[in-house]
Design an enzyme around this catalytic site. Sequence first.
Site, PDB file in Angstrom:
ATOM      1  N   GLY A 245       0.777  -1.230   0.000  1.00  0.00           N
ATOM      2  CA  GLY A 245       0.000   0.000   0.000  1.00  0.00           C
ATOM      3  C   GLY A 245       0.807   1.278   0.000  1.00  0.00           C
ATOM      4  O   GLY A 245       0.249   2.362  -0.087  1.00  0.00           O
ATOM      5  N   HIS A 246       2.114   1.175   0.087  1.00  0.00           N
ATOM      6  CA  HIS A 246       2.936   2.387   0.149  1.00  0.00           C
ATOM      7  C   HIS A 246       3.573   2.624  -1.210  1.00  0.00           C
ATOM      8  O   HIS A 246       4.565   2.010  -1.556  1.00  0.00           O
ATOM      9  CB  HIS A 246       4.001   2.231   1.251  1.00  0.00           C
ATOM     10  CG  HIS A 246       4.589   3.544   1.675  1.00  0.00           C
ATOM     11  ND1 HIS A 246       5.830   3.950   1.295  1.00  0.00           N
ATOM     12  CD2 HIS A 246       4.087   4.528   2.450  1.00  0.00           C
ATOM     13  CE1 HIS A 246       6.092   5.133   1.820  1.00  0.00           C
ATOM     14  NE2 HIS A 246       5.049   5.505   2.517  1.00  0.00           N
ATOM     15  N   PHE A 247       2.958   3.500  -1.983  1.00  0.00           N
ATOM     16  CA  PHE A 247       3.366   3.811  -3.349  1.00  0.00           C
ATOM     17  C   PHE A 247       3.381   2.559  -4.235  1.00  0.00           C
ATOM     18  O   PHE A 247       4.445   2.153  -4.721  1.00  0.00           O
ATOM     19  CB  PHE A 247       4.728   4.512  -3.398  1.00  0.00           C
ATOM     20  CG  PHE A 247       4.762   5.825  -2.678  1.00  0.00           C
ATOM     21  CD1 PHE A 247       3.980   6.886  -3.101  1.00  0.00           C
ATOM     22  CD2 PHE A 247       5.579   5.999  -1.580  1.00  0.00           C
ATOM     23  CE1 PHE A 247       4.012   8.099  -2.437  1.00  0.00           C
ATOM     24  CE2 PHE A 247       5.622   7.207  -0.906  1.00  0.00           C
ATOM     25  CZ  PHE A 247       4.834   8.259  -1.344  1.00  0.00           C
TER      26      PHE A 247
ATOM     27  N   VAL B  80       8.523   2.028  -1.693  1.00  0.00           N
ATOM     28  CA  VAL B  80       9.445   2.781  -0.840  1.00  0.00           C
ATOM     29  C   VAL B  80       9.171   2.359   0.600  1.00  0.00           C
ATOM     30  O   VAL B  80       8.016   2.280   1.017  1.00  0.00           O
ATOM     31  CB  VAL B  80       9.212   4.308  -0.990  1.00  0.00           C
ATOM     32  CG1 VAL B  80      10.068   5.092  -0.015  1.00  0.00           C
ATOM     33  CG2 VAL B  80       9.459   4.749  -2.411  1.00  0.00           C
TER      34      VAL B  80
END
Length: 99
Positions: A48-50, A55
């Site tokens: 879910g992070h970028f 990243v």
Amino acid sequence: MNLRIAEIMRILPHRYPFLLVDRVVELEQEKRIVALKNVTINEPFFNGHFPGLPVMPGVLTIEAMAQTGAILSLIERSPEELKHAAVYLTGIDEARFRK
């Protein structure tokens, strides 16, 4: 001094997925420490992070540094002392990631 995961787990109470130190590669007692976290694409935060441009979240990078500092603080404690030891990150002022 080189610490592997079993020794790190003896010192820190954290466990997967929140243990963010896999190995200590350099250690000068009470002065400095260099540790590694082996990051792979299947780490849970990458979903879910970028998405498409993974990243590691900055807050997890800071947590990994805090855990590394805890190792430096606790490395010479006996197993009995470690049962009652706790190291907390209580704040960070003006943290920035430049690159």
